[in-house]
Design an enzyme around this catalytic site. Sequence first.
Site, PDB file in Angstrom:
ATOM      1  N   GLN A 246       8.492  94.614  -2.583  1.00 30.43           N
ATOM      2  CA  GLN A 246       8.399  95.896  -2.942  1.00 30.43           C
ATOM      3  C   GLN A 246       8.712  97.045  -3.499  1.00 30.43           C
ATOM      4  O   GLN A 246       9.863  96.602  -3.522  1.00 30.43           O
ATOM      5  CB  GLN A 246       7.643  96.130  -1.730  1.00 30.43           C
ATOM      6  CG  GLN A 246       6.671  94.857  -0.798  1.00 30.43           C
ATOM      7  CD  GLN A 246       5.606  95.047  -0.015  1.00 30.43           C
ATOM      8  OE1 GLN A 246       6.280  95.028   1.597  1.00 30.43           O
ATOM      9  NE2 GLN A 246       4.974  96.923  -0.354  1.00 30.43           N
ATOM     10  N   HIS A 247       7.712  97.635  -3.771  1.00 29.60           N
ATOM     11  CA  HIS A 247       8.110  98.952  -4.820  1.00 29.60           C
ATOM     12  C   HIS A 247       8.594  98.733  -6.128  1.00 29.60           C
ATOM     13  O   HIS A 247       9.258  99.795  -6.483  1.00 29.60           O
ATOM     14  CB  HIS A 247       8.855  99.612  -3.289  1.00 29.60           C
ATOM     15  CG  HIS A 247       8.117  99.971  -2.418  1.00 29.60           C
ATOM     16  ND1 HIS A 247       6.917 100.121  -1.473  1.00 29.60           N
ATOM     17  CD2 HIS A 247       9.086  99.785  -0.690  1.00 29.60           C
ATOM     18  CE1 HIS A 247       7.517 100.039  -0.507  1.00 29.60           C
ATOM     19  NE2 HIS A 247       9.179  99.020   0.169  1.00 29.60           N
TER      20      HIS A 247
ATOM     21  N   ASP B 155       6.398  90.523  -0.476  1.00 28.22           N
ATOM     22  CA  ASP B 155       6.999  89.800   0.405  1.00 28.22           C
ATOM     23  C   ASP B 155       7.156  89.901   1.893  1.00 28.22           C
ATOM     24  O   ASP B 155       6.863  88.717   2.708  1.00 28.22           O
ATOM     25  CB  ASP B 155       9.057  89.630   0.427  1.00 28.22           C
ATOM     26  CG  ASP B 155       9.258  91.212   0.194  1.00 28.22           C
ATOM     27  OD1 ASP B 155       9.066  92.016   0.717  1.00 28.22           O
ATOM     28  OD2 ASP B 155      10.437  91.176   0.088  1.00 28.22           O
TER      29      ASP B 155
END
Length: 495
Positions: free
Chosen positions: A80-81, A243
């Site tokens: 992520q991110h 994820d």
Amino acid sequence: MYIGVDCGTQSTKVVVVDVERGGILAEASCPHRLDEGENGRREQAPAEWLAALKGAFFAALERAGVSASDVRGIGVSGQQHGMVALDADGAPVYPAKLWCDTETNAQNVDLVARLGGEAGCLDKLGLVLQTGYTASKLAWLREQHPNAYRRIDSLLLPHDYLNFWLTGERVTEAGDASGTGYFDTRNRCWQLDVFAEIAPELDPARVLPRVLEAHEPAGLVRPAVARELGLNDQVVVSSGGGDNMLGAIGTGNITPGLITLSLGTSGTVCAYSDTPVECDSAMVANFCSSTGGWLPLICTMNVTSATTRVRELFGLDLAAFSERVASAPVGAEGVTVLPFFNGERVPMLPDASADFLGLTSLNTTQANLCRSVVEGATFGLRYGLELLGDITAGASQIRLIGGGANSPVWRQMVADITGTQVICPEITDAAALGAALQAAWCDQRANGVTLEALCERLVHLDAQSLADPHPERVATYQPIYARYCAALEQRHGGA
């Protein structure tokens, strides 16, 4: 057959799933290189993800003994991110800054203030901006690399980028988009006012991907990619997700009552909710799920990343490290570790460093140092679990995933520290399995196939991994955890 892909920090994993037979045929992985630098810089080249995906794809098919032409769908899970900023030709304008990059802390502090503090963030986004989110990375790029910033034509997340390579479509879905910091997690749409505050020169209609429903396909695999991978020309690529969201699917955590806890490079604790969640703590992220609901979550940044540093410091392999952990007593004879080698998100200490406390001439042993770093990482997850409050209070079981879940010693430690039964899915890389299940759901939903039925058929729990909390150790851990919290409070108060 369906393919599940999980692009993590250290590697990309691929699983081959036979939905009709209800089995996982094979899995494989290929590593990536992490570029680390001063001030918390942690970046990767997206080209490495593509190379790893191809390598793991072919290896998994070979192990399964099947042909790529039999694949009906692909699902992609991603860390992520991460900020993947592309130019008009689809090439990165700068390396991908990752979830664990803390170089952008100053920009995050400034953004939170400009949005009205924690209350303003909650009002506009349903969560409070954290340094690891994409928003501060974009603000940092605008400030530090204006030439690269001006070339941005698309802003994608890691899983979006892999879907873009597979399909040519620039799309995302609500679960992964929740972690950008410019997405309204309650109404499941881009927060354009916040985006304008971060990147006033960029046109959101041009640079932000279209948001899909969880069950919608991203598209079909492009002909050029289909030829390269040996696929037929009608392979569906699902919406995919972060994820954590796909890991929840891969553990069957798609209805209220279960906890998914990940012992990966980072650590996460999450539970499903049918409605948006408002928690007392700003450290709880009210993320959307990749199934149409919500997935309130906390993330700690130092789990196997911390234990690996200590293991490698002593030159131990995993077996020897586990032996040292098991040989030390509960509480490591008074050694307490705040394992914040990468800074920390929960609690909010992005500039923190690691502390080894309580060392004496008697307890400074290899075994105690090994056990104490594992305990410290696990205490951090219990701290996060408690922040989730009523959402997880009634849960009877923790579904444990990630590399650390392979350790019987660590599984028992999680059970004893949380006082909750622990069990692993048969495949501990649940994000890749979740991606494959989402792909099957996306492909077969029109025929009445539900995600619940797919999870029931393919999420198998490993009875051998079951760990029940030991009452004596649960009691012993209470003052030891209190010691950790006291050290944490002292550190947080002095930060």
